[in-house]
Design an enzyme around this catalytic site. Structure first.
Site, PDB file in Angstrom:
ATOM      1  CB  CYS A 100      -0.899   0.051   1.234  1.00  0.00           C
ATOM      2  SG  CYS A 100      -1.768  -1.466   1.628  1.00  0.00           S
ATOM      3  CB  CYS A 103       0.378   3.445  -4.459  1.00  0.00           C
ATOM      4  SG  CYS A 103       0.678   2.332  -5.846  1.00  0.00           S
ATOM      5  CG  HIS A 104      -1.989   4.914  -1.172  1.00  0.00           C
ATOM      6  ND1 HIS A 104      -2.746   5.738  -1.968  1.00  0.00           N
ATOM      7  CD2 HIS A 104      -2.433   3.645  -1.425  1.00  0.00           C
ATOM      8  CE1 HIS A 104      -3.607   5.000  -2.671  1.00  0.00           C
ATOM      9  NE2 HIS A 104      -3.424   3.730  -2.369  1.00  0.00           N
ATOM     10  CB  CYS A 138      -5.809  -1.009  -3.498  1.00  0.00           C
ATOM     11  SG  CYS A 138      -6.184   0.737  -3.714  1.00  0.00           S
ATOM     12  CB  CYS A 202     -32.112  -0.410  12.449  1.00  0.00           C
ATOM     13  SG  CYS A 202     -31.569  -1.446  11.085  1.00  0.00           S
ATOM     14  CB  CYS A 205     -32.946  -1.811  18.994  1.00  0.00           C
ATOM     15  SG  CYS A 205     -33.757  -3.401  19.323  1.00  0.00           S
ATOM     16  CG  HIS A 206     -29.780   0.958  17.416  1.00  0.00           C
ATOM     17  ND1 HIS A 206     -28.975   0.866  18.522  1.00  0.00           N
ATOM     18  CD2 HIS A 206     -29.628  -0.222  16.747  1.00  0.00           C
ATOM     19  CE1 HIS A 206     -28.338  -0.299  18.519  1.00  0.00           C
ATOM     20  NE2 HIS A 206     -28.724  -0.984  17.452  1.00  0.00           N
ATOM     21  NE  ARG A 243     -23.526  -4.874  17.153  1.00  0.00           N
ATOM     22  CZ  ARG A 243     -23.693  -5.103  18.460  1.00  0.00           C
ATOM     23  NH1 ARG A 243     -22.716  -4.848  19.305  1.00  0.00           N
ATOM     24  NH2 ARG A 243     -24.804  -5.615  18.910  1.00  0.00           N
ATOM     25  CB  CYS A 247     -28.024  -5.698  14.839  1.00  0.00           C
ATOM     26  SG  CYS A 247     -27.115  -4.846  16.175  1.00  0.00           S
TER      27      CYS A 247
END
Lengths: 286, 154
Positions: A100, A103-104, A138, A202, A205-206, A243, A247
Protein backbone atom coordinates in the site's frame (compact mmCIF):
# COMPACT_ATOMS: atom_id res chain seq x y z
CA UNK A 1 -19.99 13.18 35.70
CA UNK A 2 -21.94 9.97 35.43
CA UNK A 3 -25.63 10.33 36.08
CA UNK A 4 -27.05 7.74 38.40
CA UNK A 5 -30.64 8.52 37.62
CA UNK A 6 -32.50 5.31 38.32
CA UNK A 7 -35.80 4.86 36.60
CA UNK A 8 -38.36 5.68 39.27
CA UNK A 9 -40.00 2.25 39.24
CA UNK A 10 -36.71 0.42 39.53
CA UNK A 11 -35.59 2.62 42.39
CA UNK A 12 -38.82 1.82 44.19
CA UNK A 13 -38.48 -1.91 43.78
CA UNK A 14 -34.89 -1.73 44.98
CA UNK A 15 -36.07 0.08 48.08
CA UNK A 16 -38.73 -2.51 48.79
CA UNK A 17 -36.87 -5.71 48.10
CA UNK A 18 -33.35 -4.57 48.80
CA UNK A 19 -32.26 -6.69 45.83
CA UNK A 20 -29.48 -5.68 43.53
CA UNK A 21 -30.98 -5.67 40.11
CA UNK A 22 -28.49 -4.20 37.69
CA UNK A 23 -30.26 -1.04 36.91
CA UNK A 24 -31.20 1.46 34.48
CA UNK A 25 -29.54 4.79 34.26
CA UNK A 26 -31.63 5.61 31.29
CA UNK A 27 -29.50 8.47 30.04
CA UNK A 28 -26.19 8.43 28.23
CA UNK A 29 -23.43 9.91 30.40
CA UNK A 30 -22.49 13.56 30.45
CA UNK A 31 -18.77 13.06 29.97
CA UNK A 32 -15.97 14.07 27.65
CA UNK A 33 -13.94 11.61 25.63
CA UNK A 34 -10.30 12.53 25.28
CA UNK A 35 -8.02 10.10 23.54
CA UNK A 36 -4.39 10.79 24.36
CA UNK A 37 -5.30 14.38 25.15
CA UNK A 38 -7.32 15.07 21.97
CA UNK A 39 -11.00 15.77 22.54
CA UNK A 40 -13.49 13.75 20.50
CA UNK A 41 -16.85 15.07 19.34
CA UNK A 42 -19.27 12.64 21.02
CA UNK A 43 -22.36 14.85 20.62
CA UNK A 44 -23.18 16.84 17.52
CA UNK A 45 -26.24 18.61 16.16
CA UNK A 46 -28.03 16.19 13.84
CA UNK A 47 -28.02 16.89 10.09
CA UNK A 48 -31.26 18.07 8.53
CA UNK A 49 -33.86 15.36 8.06
CA UNK A 50 -32.51 13.29 10.98
CA UNK A 51 -35.03 11.84 13.46
CA UNK A 52 -32.95 13.06 16.45
CA UNK A 53 -31.89 16.60 17.39
CA UNK A 54 -28.52 15.39 18.56
CA UNK A 55 -26.36 12.51 17.41
CA UNK A 56 -24.43 10.69 20.13
CA UNK A 57 -21.48 8.37 20.15
CA UNK A 58 -21.99 4.83 21.46
CA UNK A 59 -19.16 5.60 23.91
CA UNK A 60 -21.59 7.71 26.00
CA UNK A 61 -23.76 4.63 26.61
CA UNK A 62 -21.09 2.31 27.91
CA UNK A 63 -20.01 1.55 31.49
CA UNK A 64 -17.26 3.62 33.14
CA UNK A 65 -14.62 0.91 32.79
CA UNK A 66 -15.29 0.40 29.10
CA UNK A 67 -15.18 4.15 28.51
CA UNK A 68 -11.90 4.48 30.39
CA UNK A 69 -10.28 1.73 28.32
CA UNK A 70 -10.96 3.67 25.16
CA UNK A 71 -9.47 6.87 26.59
CA UNK A 72 -5.99 5.48 26.83
CA UNK A 73 -4.32 4.12 23.70
CA UNK A 74 -1.99 1.96 25.77
CA UNK A 75 -4.94 0.32 27.47
CA UNK A 76 -7.08 -0.05 24.34
CA UNK A 77 -6.61 -3.60 23.01
CA UNK A 78 -7.93 -2.43 19.63
CA UNK A 79 -4.63 -0.61 19.12
CA UNK A 80 -2.96 -3.98 18.55
CA UNK A 81 -5.05 -4.38 15.40
CA UNK A 82 -4.06 -0.86 14.33
CA UNK A 83 -0.37 -1.73 14.81
CA UNK A 84 -0.81 -4.91 12.83
CA UNK A 85 -2.52 -2.85 10.13
CA UNK A 86 0.49 -0.51 10.05
CA UNK A 87 2.71 -3.51 9.26
CA UNK A 88 0.36 -4.69 6.52
CA UNK A 89 0.46 -1.20 5.02
CA UNK A 90 4.18 -1.66 4.39
CA UNK A 91 4.00 -5.30 3.31
CA UNK A 92 4.69 -6.09 -0.34
CA UNK A 93 2.24 -8.63 -1.74
CA UNK A 94 1.00 -9.76 -5.15
CA UNK A 95 2.39 -9.98 -8.65
CA UNK A 96 3.06 -6.24 -8.99
CA UNK A 97 5.56 -6.30 -6.12
CA UNK A 98 3.91 -3.38 -4.35
CA UNK A 99 2.69 -2.55 -0.85
CA UNK A 100 0.00 0.00 0.00
CA UNK A 101 2.84 2.33 1.01
CA UNK A 102 4.50 2.01 -2.43
CA UNK A 103 1.66 4.06 -3.90
CA UNK A 104 0.30 5.99 -0.93
CA UNK A 105 3.44 6.61 1.18
CA UNK A 106 2.69 8.04 4.61
CA UNK A 107 -0.82 6.99 5.60
CA UNK A 108 -1.08 9.70 8.27
CA UNK A 109 -0.97 12.21 5.39
CA UNK A 110 -2.54 10.43 2.42
CA UNK A 111 -5.26 8.59 4.36
CA UNK A 112 -6.15 11.33 6.85
CA UNK A 113 -9.72 11.78 5.56
CA UNK A 114 -10.62 8.23 4.56
CA UNK A 115 -12.20 7.16 7.84
CA UNK A 116 -14.44 10.24 7.91
CA UNK A 117 -15.58 10.21 4.28
CA UNK A 118 -16.23 6.55 3.33
CA UNK A 119 -18.41 5.02 2.00
CA UNK A 120 -17.89 6.96 -1.22
CA UNK A 121 -19.28 6.62 -4.70
CA UNK A 122 -17.34 4.14 -6.85
CA UNK A 123 -18.04 4.91 -10.49
CA UNK A 124 -16.36 1.67 -11.67
CA UNK A 125 -18.79 -0.62 -9.89
CA UNK A 126 -21.66 1.89 -9.91
CA UNK A 127 -22.08 1.38 -6.16
CA UNK A 128 -20.90 2.89 -2.90
CA UNK A 129 -17.58 1.48 -1.74
CA UNK A 130 -16.40 1.17 1.87
CA UNK A 131 -12.86 0.95 3.24
CA UNK A 132 -12.83 -2.85 3.10
CA UNK A 133 -13.97 -2.64 -0.53
CA UNK A 134 -11.33 -0.07 -1.42
CA UNK A 135 -8.60 -2.20 0.15
CA UNK A 136 -9.69 -5.18 -1.95
CA UNK A 137 -9.95 -3.05 -5.07
CA UNK A 138 -6.36 -1.89 -4.62
CA UNK A 139 -5.17 -5.40 -3.87
CA UNK A 140 -6.72 -6.83 -7.03
CA UNK A 141 -6.21 -3.95 -9.47
CA UNK A 142 -2.97 -2.40 -8.28
CA UNK A 143 -1.09 -5.09 -6.42
CA UNK A 144 -2.09 -8.23 -8.29
CA UNK A 145 -3.00 -9.82 -4.93
CA UNK A 146 -5.98 -11.83 -3.78
CA UNK A 147 -8.85 -9.85 -2.21
CA UNK A 148 -9.25 -10.43 1.52
CA UNK A 149 -12.18 -12.64 2.52
CA UNK A 150 -14.82 -11.07 4.75
CA UNK A 151 -13.51 -10.66 8.28
CA UNK A 152 -10.11 -12.17 7.51
CA UNK A 153 -7.78 -10.86 10.21
CA UNK A 154 -5.73 -8.64 7.83
CA UNK A 155 -8.91 -7.09 6.42
CA UNK A 156 -10.05 -6.03 9.88
CA UNK A 157 -6.58 -4.85 10.97
CA UNK A 158 -5.87 -2.83 7.85
CA UNK A 159 -9.34 -1.27 7.97
CA UNK A 160 -8.79 -0.35 11.63
CA UNK A 161 -5.41 1.18 10.74
CA UNK A 162 -6.87 3.24 7.88
CA UNK A 163 -9.85 4.54 9.83
CA UNK A 164 -7.61 5.32 12.80
CA UNK A 165 -5.79 7.86 10.58
CA UNK A 166 -8.97 9.97 10.84
CA UNK A 167 -9.18 9.76 14.65
CA UNK A 168 -11.07 12.83 15.87
CA UNK A 169 -12.25 14.00 12.43
CA UNK A 170 -16.00 14.52 12.14
CA UNK A 171 -17.86 12.05 9.91
CA UNK A 172 -18.97 13.79 6.71
CA UNK A 173 -19.91 11.64 3.72
CA UNK A 174 -20.69 13.17 0.33
CA UNK A 175 -24.18 12.18 -0.81
CA UNK A 176 -23.99 14.35 -3.92
CA UNK A 177 -21.55 12.03 -5.69
CA UNK A 178 -22.97 9.56 -8.22
CA UNK A 179 -26.08 7.80 -6.99
CA UNK A 180 -25.22 8.04 -3.29
CA UNK A 181 -28.55 9.69 -2.56
CA UNK A 182 -30.47 6.72 -3.98
CA UNK A 183 -28.42 4.28 -1.91
CA UNK A 184 -29.09 6.46 1.12
CA UNK A 185 -32.84 6.17 0.42
CA UNK A 186 -32.57 2.43 0.06
CA UNK A 187 -30.61 2.22 3.30
CA UNK A 188 -33.24 4.31 5.04
CA UNK A 189 -35.99 1.93 3.89
CA UNK A 190 -34.03 -0.99 5.27
CA UNK A 191 -33.42 0.80 8.57
CA UNK A 192 -37.15 1.01 9.14
CA UNK A 193 -38.04 -2.44 7.77
CA UNK A 194 -38.93 -5.04 10.39
CA UNK A 195 -37.12 -8.34 10.00
CA UNK A 196 -37.31 -11.78 11.46
CA UNK A 197 -39.60 -13.71 13.75
CA UNK A 198 -39.15 -11.06 16.46
CA UNK A 199 -40.21 -8.40 13.97
CA UNK A 200 -37.76 -5.63 14.91
CA UNK A 201 -36.27 -2.96 12.67
CA UNK A 202 -33.05 -1.09 13.45
CA UNK A 203 -35.25 1.77 14.61
CA UNK A 204 -37.11 -0.47 17.12
CA UNK A 205 -33.92 -0.65 19.16
CA UNK A 206 -31.75 2.32 18.19
CA UNK A 207 -34.44 4.96 17.73
CA UNK A 208 -37.68 4.01 19.57
CA UNK A 209 -35.79 2.44 22.51
CA UNK A 210 -32.57 4.46 22.42
CA UNK A 211 -31.25 5.06 25.96
CA UNK A 212 -33.27 2.17 27.41
CA UNK A 213 -31.96 -1.14 28.72
CA UNK A 214 -32.71 -4.31 26.79
CA UNK A 215 -31.75 -6.84 29.40
CA UNK A 216 -28.12 -5.88 30.24
CA UNK A 217 -27.55 -3.77 27.14
CA UNK A 218 -27.87 -0.02 27.21
CA UNK A 219 -29.24 0.78 23.75
CA UNK A 220 -27.23 3.43 21.93
CA UNK A 221 -28.05 5.14 18.65
CA UNK A 222 -26.20 2.35 16.84
CA UNK A 223 -23.55 4.68 15.43
CA UNK A 224 -20.75 3.40 13.22
CA UNK A 225 -18.00 5.97 13.95
CA UNK A 226 -15.94 3.59 16.12
CA UNK A 227 -15.62 0.61 13.74
CA UNK A 228 -13.91 -1.76 13.63
CA UNK A 229 -14.38 -1.84 17.42
CA UNK A 230 -12.73 -3.93 20.12
CA UNK A 231 -15.27 -6.00 22.10
CA UNK A 232 -14.65 -7.37 25.58
CA UNK A 233 -17.39 -9.94 25.00
CA UNK A 234 -15.52 -11.74 22.28
CA UNK A 235 -12.05 -10.46 23.13
CA UNK A 236 -11.47 -9.38 19.56
CA UNK A 237 -12.18 -6.86 16.83
CA UNK A 238 -15.65 -6.58 15.29
CA UNK A 239 -16.11 -5.23 11.80
CA UNK A 240 -19.11 -3.11 10.88
CA UNK A 241 -20.79 -5.67 8.63
CA UNK A 242 -20.28 -8.29 11.32
CA UNK A 243 -22.12 -6.02 13.77
CA UNK A 244 -24.94 -5.36 11.26
CA UNK A 245 -25.32 -9.08 10.67
CA UNK A 246 -25.34 -9.75 14.41
CA UNK A 247 -28.10 -7.22 15.03
CA UNK A 248 -30.16 -8.68 12.17
CA UNK A 249 -29.56 -12.23 13.43
CA UNK A 250 -30.90 -11.12 16.82
CA UNK A 251 -34.26 -10.38 15.18
CA UNK A 252 -34.26 -14.10 14.19
CA UNK A 253 -33.92 -13.29 10.51
CA UNK A 254 -31.68 -14.65 7.77
CA UNK A 255 -28.56 -12.48 7.60
CA UNK A 256 -27.70 -10.62 4.40
CA UNK A 257 -24.17 -11.31 3.10
CA UNK A 258 -21.39 -8.93 4.12
CA UNK A 259 -20.86 -6.20 1.49
CA UNK A 260 -24.15 -7.14 -0.21
CA UNK A 261 -26.14 -4.28 -1.76
CA UNK A 262 -28.44 -4.31 1.29
CA UNK A 263 -25.63 -3.86 3.78
CA UNK A 264 -23.81 -1.29 1.61
CA UNK A 265 -27.03 0.76 1.46
CA UNK A 266 -27.40 0.39 5.22
CA UNK A 267 -23.77 1.44 5.78
CA UNK A 268 -24.32 4.54 3.64
CA UNK A 269 -27.46 5.55 5.52
CA UNK A 270 -26.24 4.70 9.05
CA UNK A 271 -22.92 6.49 8.46
CA UNK A 272 -24.91 9.61 7.55
CA UNK A 273 -26.90 9.21 10.77
CA UNK A 274 -23.64 9.85 12.63
CA UNK A 275 -22.66 12.97 10.70
CA UNK A 276 -20.52 15.27 12.84
CA UNK A 277 -19.31 12.63 15.32
CA UNK A 278 -15.56 12.08 15.53
CA UNK A 279 -14.10 8.94 14.06
CA UNK A 280 -13.14 6.86 17.16
CA UNK A 281 -11.62 3.78 15.55
CA UNK A 282 -10.79 1.55 17.35
CA UNK A 283 -13.61 2.17 19.83
CA UNK A 284 -14.02 -0.14 22.84
CA UNK A 285 -17.35 -1.82 23.58
CA UNK A 286 -18.45 -4.50 26.04
CA UNK B 1 -43.90 -60.78 12.21
CA UNK B 2 -46.88 -59.93 14.30
CA UNK B 3 -45.30 -56.78 15.60
CA UNK B 4 -44.52 -55.70 12.02
CA UNK B 5 -48.21 -55.99 11.19
CA UNK B 6 -49.23 -54.15 14.31
CA UNK B 7 -47.08 -51.11 13.48
CA UNK B 8 -49.43 -49.33 11.07
CA UNK B 9 -52.27 -49.74 13.53
CA UNK B 10 -50.26 -48.26 16.32
CA UNK B 11 -49.11 -45.40 14.11
CA UNK B 12 -52.72 -44.66 13.19
CA UNK B 13 -53.69 -44.58 16.84
CA UNK B 14 -50.80 -42.23 17.57
CA UNK B 15 -51.81 -39.82 14.78
CA UNK B 16 -55.35 -39.80 16.12
CA UNK B 17 -54.12 -38.89 19.59
CA UNK B 18 -52.01 -36.08 18.16
CA UNK B 19 -54.98 -34.71 16.23
CA UNK B 20 -57.11 -34.77 19.34
CA UNK B 21 -54.48 -32.89 21.32
CA UNK B 22 -54.12 -30.20 18.69
CA UNK B 23 -57.89 -29.97 18.19
CA UNK B 24 -57.94 -28.30 21.59
CA UNK B 25 -55.27 -25.84 20.51
CA UNK B 26 -56.24 -22.68 18.66
CA UNK B 27 -54.01 -22.13 15.61
CA UNK B 28 -52.35 -18.68 15.40
CA UNK B 29 -54.53 -17.57 12.49
CA UNK B 30 -57.72 -18.59 14.33
CA UNK B 31 -57.17 -16.62 17.52
CA UNK B 32 -60.03 -14.15 17.96
CA UNK B 33 -59.07 -10.80 19.39
CA UNK B 34 -62.17 -8.75 20.24
CA UNK B 35 -62.48 -5.76 22.55
CA UNK B 36 -58.74 -5.93 23.25
CA UNK B 37 -59.12 -9.42 24.68
CA UNK B 38 -58.77 -13.09 23.76
CA UNK B 39 -61.65 -14.66 25.67
CA UNK B 40 -60.95 -18.29 24.77
CA UNK B 41 -57.84 -19.97 26.23
CA UNK B 42 -55.52 -21.22 23.47
CA UNK B 43 -55.39 -24.75 24.90
CA UNK B 44 -57.50 -27.13 26.94
CA UNK B 45 -54.93 -27.26 29.73
CA UNK B 46 -55.05 -24.29 32.07
CA UNK B 47 -51.89 -22.25 32.42
CA UNK B 48 -49.24 -23.05 35.01
CA UNK B 49 -47.89 -19.88 36.67
CA UNK B 50 -44.66 -21.53 37.81
CA UNK B 51 -43.85 -22.68 34.28
CA UNK B 52 -44.97 -19.26 33.07
CA UNK B 53 -42.41 -17.48 35.24
CA UNK B 54 -39.68 -19.65 33.72
CA UNK B 55 -40.85 -18.97 30.17
CA UNK B 56 -41.06 -15.26 31.04
CA UNK B 57 -37.43 -15.09 32.14
CA UNK B 58 -35.88 -17.57 29.68
CA UNK B 59 -33.83 -15.74 27.04
CA UNK B 60 -34.66 -18.32 24.38
CA UNK B 61 -38.41 -18.28 25.07
CA UNK B 62 -40.35 -15.21 26.24
CA UNK B 63 -37.29 -13.22 27.26
CA UNK B 64 -39.86 -10.77 28.61
CA UNK B 65 -37.30 -9.55 31.17
CA UNK B 66 -35.29 -8.12 28.31
CA UNK B 67 -37.84 -5.33 28.18
CA UNK B 68 -39.85 -5.53 31.44
CA UNK B 69 -38.77 -5.35 35.07
CA UNK B 70 -40.66 -7.45 37.66
CA UNK B 71 -39.70 -7.06 41.34
CA UNK B 72 -40.99 -10.57 42.12
CA UNK B 73 -38.30 -12.10 39.89
CA UNK B 74 -35.58 -10.88 42.21
CA UNK B 75 -33.27 -13.80 41.55
CA UNK B 76 -32.97 -12.90 37.90
CA UNK B 77 -30.40 -10.29 36.93
CA UNK B 78 -30.78 -7.62 34.29
CA UNK B 79 -34.34 -6.44 33.99
CA UNK B 80 -34.84 -4.22 30.96
CA UNK B 81 -36.91 -1.05 30.74
CA UNK B 82 -37.90 -0.86 27.07
CA UNK B 83 -41.46 -1.56 28.24
CA UNK B 84 -43.18 -0.66 31.54
CA UNK B 85 -42.45 -2.56 34.77
CA UNK B 86 -45.05 -5.31 35.16
CA UNK B 87 -45.57 -5.08 38.91
CA UNK B 88 -49.32 -4.96 39.47
CA UNK B 89 -50.07 -5.63 35.80
CA UNK B 90 -52.96 -7.93 36.76
CA UNK B 91 -54.65 -4.98 38.50
CA UNK B 92 -54.55 -3.09 35.22
CA UNK B 93 -55.60 -5.82 32.80
CA UNK B 94 -57.85 -8.87 32.96
CA UNK B 95 -56.48 -12.33 32.10
CA UNK B 96 -58.21 -12.20 28.71
CA UNK B 97 -56.62 -8.84 27.98
CA UNK B 98 -53.20 -10.09 29.08
CA UNK B 99 -53.63 -13.06 26.74
CA UNK B 100 -54.32 -10.66 23.86
CA UNK B 101 -51.24 -8.56 24.71
CA UNK B 102 -48.99 -11.62 24.68
CA UNK B 103 -50.59 -13.07 21.52
CA UNK B 104 -50.21 -9.91 19.45
CA UNK B 105 -49.28 -6.63 21.14
CA UNK B 106 -49.59 -4.79 17.83
CA UNK B 107 -53.34 -5.31 17.83
CA UNK B 108 -53.61 -4.00 21.37
CA UNK B 109 -51.18 -1.06 21.58
CA UNK B 110 -50.33 0.06 18.05
CA UNK B 111 -48.65 -1.16 14.87
CA UNK B 112 -45.56 0.71 16.05
CA UNK B 113 -45.04 -1.13 19.32
CA UNK B 114 -41.67 -2.81 19.64
CA UNK B 115 -43.17 -5.68 21.67
CA UNK B 116 -43.10 -8.86 19.54
CA UNK B 117 -46.28 -10.85 18.83
CA UNK B 118 -45.63 -14.11 20.64
CA UNK B 119 -48.40 -16.17 19.03
CA UNK B 120 -48.61 -14.95 15.45
CA UNK B 121 -47.15 -15.87 12.08
CA UNK B 122 -47.26 -12.28 10.90
CA UNK B 123 -43.60 -11.41 11.36
CA UNK B 124 -40.93 -9.31 9.68
CA UNK B 125 -39.27 -10.03 6.32
CA UNK B 126 -36.75 -12.85 5.84
CA UNK B 127 -37.46 -14.82 9.03
CA UNK B 128 -34.83 -17.46 9.79
CA UNK B 129 -35.70 -20.43 7.58
CA UNK B 130 -36.01 -22.96 10.39
CA UNK B 131 -38.54 -20.71 12.15
CA UNK B 132 -40.96 -20.20 9.27
CA UNK B 133 -44.43 -21.28 10.36
CA UNK B 134 -43.44 -21.27 14.03
CA UNK B 135 -44.68 -18.90 16.69
CA UNK B 136 -42.25 -17.50 19.28
CA UNK B 137 -44.13 -19.25 22.09
CA UNK B 138 -46.36 -22.32 21.87
CA UNK B 139 -50.03 -22.03 22.77
CA UNK B 140 -49.35 -23.69 26.13
CA UNK B 141 -46.42 -21.39 26.88
CA UNK B 142 -48.69 -18.40 26.22
CA UNK B 143 -51.26 -19.81 28.67
CA UNK B 144 -48.51 -20.37 31.25
CA UNK B 145 -47.18 -16.81 30.85
CA UNK B 146 -50.71 -15.40 31.14
CA UNK B 147 -51.23 -17.44 34.33
CA UNK B 148 -47.98 -15.98 35.66
CA UNK B 149 -48.93 -12.41 34.73
CA UNK B 150 -52.24 -12.91 36.55
CA UNK B 151 -50.27 -13.36 39.80
CA UNK B 152 -48.68 -9.91 39.49
CA UNK B 153 -50.99 -7.95 41.79
CA UNK B 154 -50.02 -5.20 44.19
Amino acid sequence: MEKLALAAGTALCLAITGVVIVTASADPVDDTLEIDGAEMITRAPAPEGHPFDEVMSGWLFREAETRATQEDSFENPGMLAVERGAELWETVEGTAGQSCASCHQDASVTMANVGATFPRWDADSGKPINVEGQINKCRVENMGAEPYAFDAEPQVSLTAFLKHQSLGKPVAIDLSEGEMQEWWEKGKDLYYTRTGQLDFSCSSCHEASMGKYIRADHLSQGQVNGFPTYRFNTGGMVSLHNRFRGCIRDTRAEMPAAFSDELMALETYVTWRGTGLSVETPAVRQ
Amino acid sequence: MLSELAKPVMAAAFVLAAVQASAQEVAPADVKIADYAVAEPLTGTSGDAVEGAKTFANRGLGNCLACHAVSALETEQFHGNVGPALDGVADRWSADELRAIVVDAKQIFSEETVMPAFYSLDYGITPRKDLVGKTILTAQQVEDVVAYLATLKE
